[in-house]
Design an enzyme around this catalytic site. Structure first.
Site, PDB file in Angstrom:
ATOM      1  N   ALA A 152      53.521   2.053 -17.467  1.00 51.57           N
ATOM      2  CA  ALA A 152      54.109   3.413 -17.706  1.00 51.57           C
ATOM      3  C   ALA A 152      54.030   3.702 -18.861  1.00 51.57           C
ATOM      4  O   ALA A 152      53.640   4.955 -19.058  1.00 51.57           O
ATOM      5  CB  ALA A 152      55.451   3.305 -17.121  1.00 51.57           C
ATOM      6  N   ARG A 163      47.749   9.870 -12.152  1.00 49.25           N
ATOM      7  CA  ARG A 163      48.652   8.912 -11.500  1.00 49.25           C
ATOM      8  C   ARG A 163      49.772   9.543 -11.264  1.00 49.25           C
ATOM      9  O   ARG A 163      50.683  10.115 -12.238  1.00 49.25           O
ATOM     10  CB  ARG A 163      48.657   7.589 -12.339  1.00 49.25           C
ATOM     11  CG  ARG A 163      47.295   6.901 -12.559  1.00 49.25           C
ATOM     12  CD  ARG A 163      47.357   5.663 -12.894  1.00 49.25           C
ATOM     13  NE  ARG A 163      48.025   4.626 -11.878  1.00 49.25           N
ATOM     14  CZ  ARG A 163      48.147   3.361 -12.041  1.00 49.25           C
ATOM     15  NH1 ARG A 163      48.137   2.964 -13.309  1.00 49.25           N
ATOM     16  NH2 ARG A 163      48.649   2.777 -11.042  1.00 49.25           N
ATOM     17  N   GLN A 182      47.008  -7.712 -12.372  1.00 48.75           N
ATOM     18  CA  GLN A 182      47.546  -7.603 -13.726  1.00 48.75           C
ATOM     19  C   GLN A 182      48.086  -8.797 -14.262  1.00 48.75           C
ATOM     20  O   GLN A 182      48.257  -8.836 -15.558  1.00 48.75           O
ATOM     21  CB  GLN A 182      48.482  -6.634 -13.713  1.00 48.75           C
ATOM     22  CG  GLN A 182      47.888  -5.044 -13.640  1.00 48.75           C
ATOM     23  CD  GLN A 182      47.930  -4.675 -11.957  1.00 48.75           C
ATOM     24  OE1 GLN A 182      47.838  -5.529 -11.267  1.00 48.75           O
ATOM     25  NE2 GLN A 182      47.689  -3.214 -11.855  1.00 48.75           N
ATOM     26  N   ASP A 195      58.291   1.851 -13.175  1.00 47.54           N
ATOM     27  CA  ASP A 195      57.475   3.011 -13.402  1.00 47.54           C
ATOM     28  C   ASP A 195      58.258   4.368 -13.348  1.00 47.54           C
ATOM     29  O   ASP A 195      57.703   5.300 -13.876  1.00 47.54           O
ATOM     30  CB  ASP A 195      56.391   2.925 -12.310  1.00 47.54           C
ATOM     31  CG  ASP A 195      55.130   1.997 -12.674  1.00 47.54           C
ATOM     32  OD1 ASP A 195      55.474   0.869 -12.472  1.00 47.54           O
ATOM     33  OD2 ASP A 195      54.560   2.177 -13.409  1.00 47.54           O
ATOM     34  N   ASN A 230      58.538   0.254  -9.087  1.00 45.71           N
ATOM     35  CA  ASN A 230      57.528  -0.634  -9.849  1.00 45.71           C
ATOM     36  C   ASN A 230      56.406  -1.294  -8.928  1.00 45.71           C
ATOM     37  O   ASN A 230      56.397  -1.081  -7.859  1.00 45.71           O
ATOM     38  CB  ASN A 230      58.504  -1.855 -10.497  1.00 45.71           C
ATOM     39  CG  ASN A 230      57.716  -2.582 -11.530  1.00 45.71           C
ATOM     40  OD1 ASN A 230      57.056  -2.046 -12.494  1.00 45.71           O
ATOM     41  ND2 ASN A 230      57.768  -3.952 -11.512  1.00 45.71           N
TER      42      ASN A 230
HETATM   43  O1  MRU Z   1      49.282   0.120 -11.746  1.00 44.51           O
HETATM   44  P1  MRU Z   1      49.764  -0.423 -13.136  1.00 44.51           P
HETATM   45  O2  MRU Z   1      49.054  -1.694 -13.569  1.00 44.51           O
HETATM   46  O3  MRU Z   1      49.881   0.889 -14.052  1.00 44.51           O
HETATM   47  O4  MRU Z   1      51.286  -0.651 -12.941  1.00 44.51           O
HETATM   48  C1  MRU Z   1      52.284  -1.223 -13.933  1.00 44.51           C
HETATM   49  C2  MRU Z   1      53.544  -1.589 -13.398  1.00 44.51           C
HETATM   50  O5  MRU Z   1      54.024  -1.616 -12.372  1.00 44.51           O
HETATM   51  C3  MRU Z   1      54.362  -2.104 -14.612  1.00 44.51           C
HETATM   52  O6  MRU Z   1      55.403  -3.053 -14.048  1.00 44.51           O
HETATM   53  C4  MRU Z   1      55.516  -0.697 -15.126  1.00 44.51           C
HETATM   54  O7  MRU Z   1      54.590   0.163 -15.527  1.00 44.51           O
HETATM   55  C5  MRU Z   1      56.316  -1.245 -16.113  1.00 44.51           C
HETATM   56  S1  MRU Z   1      55.270  -1.706 -17.587  1.00 44.51           S
HETATM   57  C6  MRU Z   1      55.651  -1.629 -19.162  1.00 44.51           C
END
Ligand code: MRU
Length: 349
Positions: A46, A87, A194, A235, A245
């Site tokens: 995020a 997004r 991830q 997020d 999240n």
């Molecule tokens: O789809 P992504 O990889 O962008 O999702 C990221 C997450 O869900 C993280 O947990 C969230 O952004 C917090 S990170 C600092």
């Protein structure tokens, strides 16, 4: 390690879809390339998405030729639209674009040239501020980590996902630096891994004791007493403390409650959407079915199967023990502590 940088009149992004196997960088002066990088998760997490949107907006401004202010504003409205449509869930993206637009309003009498320079400055400031916010999250959050704690985390919340340090991962790094002898368990985080690819890479580089587990292993590890706290990022957080999240976060919160383990969320206040009352109003991104039916270019499910792939879930506030922000540790009732954060911010502004 910087996931994204403003260098000269260009943006440099490390392509997170290629990590950890290859360290490939994208360098561009085109806002559409930045938008595509966000959409394809080359830059993700995020706060990093917010920074990328601000950099994309600044690039868009620099792309404009001429002195016609009306046309400049029309061009930037299109740039904003392109970046905003990448997004939908992480509110940081919209928060950063609003900040960029506020520069245009505040300095409305400036020339096109002056506005371009101010927009670049604002984007770089957004990144610098995020670094400091993440550092503070680590400082506040470290108090929540007992000595020799087993910590479960999900997705990637490290330097790659932010300006630097990370959110949940900043707490983990801080605990490590304070010599707390922590042991971290990292969910692989299906379908895009991830956790396996990015968090394991970052934690190994930092020399932190980390163990990779499948997403389905969490309950078993909790039952065995390996996990003393769960810490995840966010997020988008609603005004009542409901948390969007990475998909699978809600599972962990339910399991943590069952095993009486604290469940912490770490996020800068730029991830709080003060405009929405609860998690029901958070738009949840759905990803392409191929991300589930294929793995590294190979089909793993029969052709033509039905797929549902929400990228995020909502953890209801009653399952959240505390939310760690750069302004301190926010505790229930969140319907009081979150609006108090907003008021405190307005006083600072
Ligand atoms: O789809 P992504 O990889 O962008 O999702 C990221 C997450 O869900 C993280 O947990 C969230 O952004 C917090 S990170 C600092």
């Amino acid at each position: 390690m910087k996931s994204i940088e403003w260098i000269g009149a260009k943006v440099k992004i490390i392509d997170q879809t290629r990590l950890p196997m290859e360290e490939i960088y994208i360098e561009t002066a085109d806002h559409r390339v930045v938008a595509e990088a966000i959409r394809k998760l080359k830059i993700r997490g995020a706060p990093a998405i917010g920074i990328a949107a601000a950099f994309g907006f600044a690039l868009g401004a620099c792309e404009f030729h001429g002195e016609d202010k009306g046309k400049f504003h029309e061009h930037l409205a299109r740039v904003k639209e392109t970046l905003a449509s990448t997004r939908p869930t992480a509110v940081n993206l919209f928060w950063a674009l609003e900040r960029m637009e506020r520069v245009l309003q505040t300095y409305s009498s400036g020339s096109v040239g002056a506005l371009k320079a101010l927009l670049v400055e604002e984007a770089v400031r957004i990144q610098k501020e995020d670094v400091e916010k993440c550092r503070r999250i680590g400082e506040f959050g470290v108090q929540l980590v007992p000595e020799k704690a087993g910590i479960l985390t999900h997705c990637n919340t490290g330097a790659l996902a932010t300006g630097d340090y990370g959110t949940a991962q900043s707490i983990i790094t801080s605990a490590h630096v304070h010599g707390k002898q922590i042991r971290v368990y990292v969910d692989e985080t299906r379908p895009l891994l991830q956790g396996a690819r990015l968090t394991m890479w970052e934690l190994s580089t930092l020399g932190i004791d980390a163990t990779l587990i499948t997403d389905n292993a969490a309950a078993f590890l909790m039952k065995k007493g390996f996990i003393h706290l769960v810490v995840v990022g966010a997020d988008r957080i609603a005004k009542n403390g409901d948390v969007a999240n990475k998909i699978g976060t809600y599972n962990l919160a339910v399991l943590a409650e069952k095993h009486r383990i604290p469940f912490y969320v770490a996020a800068p206040t730029s991830s709080i959407d003060f405009k929405i009352a609860n998690g029901e109003a958070i738009p949840i991104e759905e990803r392409d079915p191929s991300e589930i039916t294929e793995a590294f270019g190979k089909r793993i499910a029969p052709r033509g199967v039905k797929v549902y792939s929400p990228a995020f879930d909502i953890t209801p506030n009653e399952l959240v023990t505390a939310i760690v922000t750069e302004m301190g540790v926010c505790r229930p009732p969140f319907s009081e502590s979150i609006p108090a954060l907003e008021s405190a911010q307005e006083t600072i502004d």
